[in-house]
Design an enzyme around this catalytic site. Sequence first.
Site, PDB file in Angstrom:
ATOM      1  N   SER A  88       0.843  -1.192   0.000  1.00 25.17           N
ATOM      2  CA  SER A  88       0.000   0.000   0.000  1.00 25.17           C
ATOM      3  C   SER A  88       0.880   1.245   0.000  1.00 25.17           C
ATOM      4  CB  SER A  88      -0.958  -0.050   1.197  1.00 25.17           C
ATOM      5  OG  SER A  88      -1.948   0.948   1.085  1.00 25.17           O
ATOM      6  N   HIS A 101      -4.513  -1.271  -4.035  1.00 24.76           N
ATOM      7  CA  HIS A 101      -5.873  -1.739  -3.704  1.00 24.76           C
ATOM      8  C   HIS A 101      -6.798  -1.516  -4.905  1.00 24.76           C
ATOM      9  CE1 HIS A 101      -4.373  -1.931   0.374  1.00 24.76           C
ATOM     10  NE2 HIS A 101      -4.223  -0.616   0.436  1.00 24.76           N
TER      11      HIS A 101
END
Length: 237
Positions: free
Chosen positions: A130, A166
């Site tokens: 991330s 994501h």
Amino acid sequence: MKRILAIGGGGFMMEDTLSPIDEYIVSLTGKVRPRICYLATASGDLPAHLDKFHAAYGNMGCETSHLAFFRQPDSRSILVSEFHTKLLEQDAIFVGGGNTKSALAVWREWGLDNVLKEAWEGGVLLAGMSAGAMCWFEAGVTDSLGRAMLRPLDGLGFLRGGCAVHYSSDQERRRSLHAAHQAWTIPTSIAIDDFAAALYVDASLDGVVSWRAGSTAYQTYYDGDAVVETAMVAANI
């Protein structure tokens, strides 16, 4: 050989059981007992994240440590005063998720950005999930300013282009990346799904891996009329 593994989502921070991507990172070091340091700056060195890292990688036989700017050091810590030397001794450095903008600001204030570059150029594997994936690129689509303000943010620039994470699980990130392309505020990018990762060798994409059916990464860019999004073939791990 300079290597960076950018993980869209998953691993010990998101999965309850041992993840194939964590095992893959250990395998990339080529060591029986690799030295791996965790940077949890983006989460404010959250103790729960530190504990999960040490448990996951310790159980795989790694020599684990972490560098924390917001917590008092403990027996598992690299001292802030020693991070230049100690990080260069690692086999891998893993950067966790959280607030990308805040992590970059702290790193630049302490000069850690320069040490990370030195480690990368010296052959230390850099990995992250991330925020820990986006930070290595010239730019990333981040929610550091809040969910309502997803926008590009300048990264460290070790890797050319932009990055989104994501990707397929968060349609707002996809819309924000496409809008940034259309506004010419982010360059050609790689967009990485949860349960997928992109490996860069000597600053060039070497391949995409995944550990869940349907997860992959995409090359995205604006051709003047529309955003082009091309799925890459991912190898299962």
